[in-house]
Enzyme design. Structure first.
Site, PDB file in Angstrom:
ATOM      1  N   GLY A 227       1.604 -14.978 -27.063  1.00 25.33           N
ATOM      2  CA  GLY A 227       1.448 -15.533 -25.971  1.00 25.33           C
ATOM      3  C   GLY A 227       2.235 -16.034 -25.245  1.00 25.33           C
ATOM      4  O   GLY A 227       2.839 -16.581 -25.225  1.00 25.33           O
ATOM      5  N   ALA A 251      17.241 -16.288 -29.259  1.00 21.36           N
ATOM      6  CA  ALA A 251      17.187 -16.109 -27.811  1.00 21.36           C
ATOM      7  C   ALA A 251      16.025 -15.157 -27.833  1.00 21.36           C
ATOM      8  O   ALA A 251      15.642 -15.099 -26.153  1.00 21.36           O
ATOM      9  CB  ALA A 251      18.261 -14.652 -27.124  1.00 21.36           C
ATOM     10  N   ASP A 254      14.824 -17.848 -24.299  1.00 22.82           N
ATOM     11  CA  ASP A 254      15.886 -17.262 -23.404  1.00 22.82           C
ATOM     12  C   ASP A 254      16.012 -15.925 -22.716  1.00 22.82           C
ATOM     13  O   ASP A 254      16.244 -15.776 -21.719  1.00 22.82           O
ATOM     14  CB  ASP A 254      17.499 -17.804 -23.598  1.00 22.82           C
ATOM     15  CG  ASP A 254      17.731 -18.846 -24.409  1.00 22.82           C
ATOM     16  OD1 ASP A 254      16.870 -19.803 -24.268  1.00 22.82           O
ATOM     17  OD2 ASP A 254      18.456 -18.854 -25.661  1.00 22.82           O
ATOM     18  N   THR A 285      14.341  -8.008 -28.271  1.00 21.07           N
ATOM     19  CA  THR A 285      14.467  -9.526 -28.894  1.00 21.07           C
ATOM     20  C   THR A 285      14.821  -9.523 -30.179  1.00 21.07           C
ATOM     21  O   THR A 285      15.600  -9.669 -31.041  1.00 21.07           O
ATOM     22  CB  THR A 285      14.697 -10.699 -27.483  1.00 21.07           C
ATOM     23  OG1 THR A 285      15.382 -10.400 -25.857  1.00 21.07           O
ATOM     24  CG2 THR A 285      15.399 -11.639 -27.828  1.00 21.07           C
TER      25      THR A 285
END
Length: 305
Positions: A227, A251, A254, A285
């Site tokens: 987390g 990513a 990001d 993602t």
């Protein structure tokens, strides 16, 4: 209200090599598959912010090559304002070579290319994009001088600064941290910057206190599958991750930062809710391959809640 976000950052073309596991020294291995995708920490964060609804602008650089044109087109396709991205005649577009293991974990080798040409002068020439923004974000894949210039302009105009201190570095720029409102490192980056090994909540608080002493207002340490640790002066909390099966972690961080900037109020009043939203976006993602292709839209994030 739609947030306005400006990114000073990197633009790379990702070349993804899918392998079973990393080779040992002297070992030759077979590649299972190969693909090319748009990426770069700055570009990923910009697309994440834009797909989550932020009005997004970018200050950066690409080479005068096919890769550079592809990246400009990809950013424009995602409604990112590319007017402040310079095209360099003497440098190639940045490259990232991603060794993606079967576990979903990756190792990345970067060639900076035109990203190294982003300058303080370029930032200053495009300062209107920072002055009118709610948030300005930067990473460590472009020169420090450009980031400091951007954050100085932001601080003078009440634009909130968000620093993603990645890739990890042991160099602690107190000048930059004094201009930083929100810092978002992972455990390794937090340890490198503070000298405090991140092993438990006590060490996270100690690292946060070190950042606070330099003027940072909010510390968010991403903990991967465990987390996120969030801290403001006098308050801290771990917000659990969303449990999913990772296909590719490229990513993920990001996406977290870009979607956070799209959701967060400038007074930080919804900080925890914005982190929960960003956690959801990041979890989506990692379930897909590549950087740009895996970043979700606001509709997809909301549907996953």
């Amino acid at each position: 209200m739609t947030n306005k976000v400006t990114i000073v950052g990197s633009i790379n073309v990702d070349r993804i090599l899918q392998i079973d596991q990393l080779p040992q020294s002297g070992e030759t291995i077979r590649m299972q598959d190969f693909s090319i995708a748009a990426g770069g920490k700055g570009a990923n964060q910009a697309v994440a912010a834009a797909r989550s609804g932020a009005q997004t602008s970018f200050i950066g650089a690409v080479g005068q090559d096919l890769d550079g044109q592809m990246m400009l087109n990809k950013l424009r396709d995602n409604q990112v304002n590319t007017n402040a991205i310079e095209v360099m005649n003497s440098s190639a577009t940045g490259q990232a070579y991603i060794l993606l293991q079967a576990t979903g974990q990756n190792s990345i080798i970067i060639s900076a290319g035109a990203n190294a040409d982003v300058s303080a002068d370029q930032v200053k020439a495009n300062q209107a994009l920072i002055i009118q923004a709610d948030f300005v974000m930067a990473q460590f894949e472009t020169p420090l001088a450009a980031t400091i210039q951007a954050f100085e302009i932001a601080q003078a105009n009440r634009t909130i600064t968000i620093l993603n201190p990645a890739p990890a570095t042991a160099a602690l720029s107190e000048e930059l941290l004094q201009l930083t409102d929100i810092i978002v490192p992972n455990e390794t980056e937090a340890a490198n910057l503070t000298g405090i090994e991140i092993t438990n909540e006590t060490s996270m608080r100690a690292a946060a206190d070190k950042f606070f002493a330099l003027g940072v207002k909010v510390v968010i340490i991403t903990l991967g599958s465990r987390g996120v640790f969030m801290a403001r002066a006098g308050f801290d909390k771990i917000i659990p991750a969303v449990t999913v099966t990772a296909v590719d972690t490229t990513a993920a961080g990001d996406t977290f930062i870009g979607s956070l900037a799209s959701e967060l109020h400038a007074d930080f009043s919804n900080l925890e809710a914005a982190i929960v939203y960003a956690n959801r976006a990041s979890a989506l993602t990692v379930q897909k391959l590549g950087a740009f292709p895996s970043i979700p839209t606001r509709a997809e994030v909301v549907a996953s809640i």
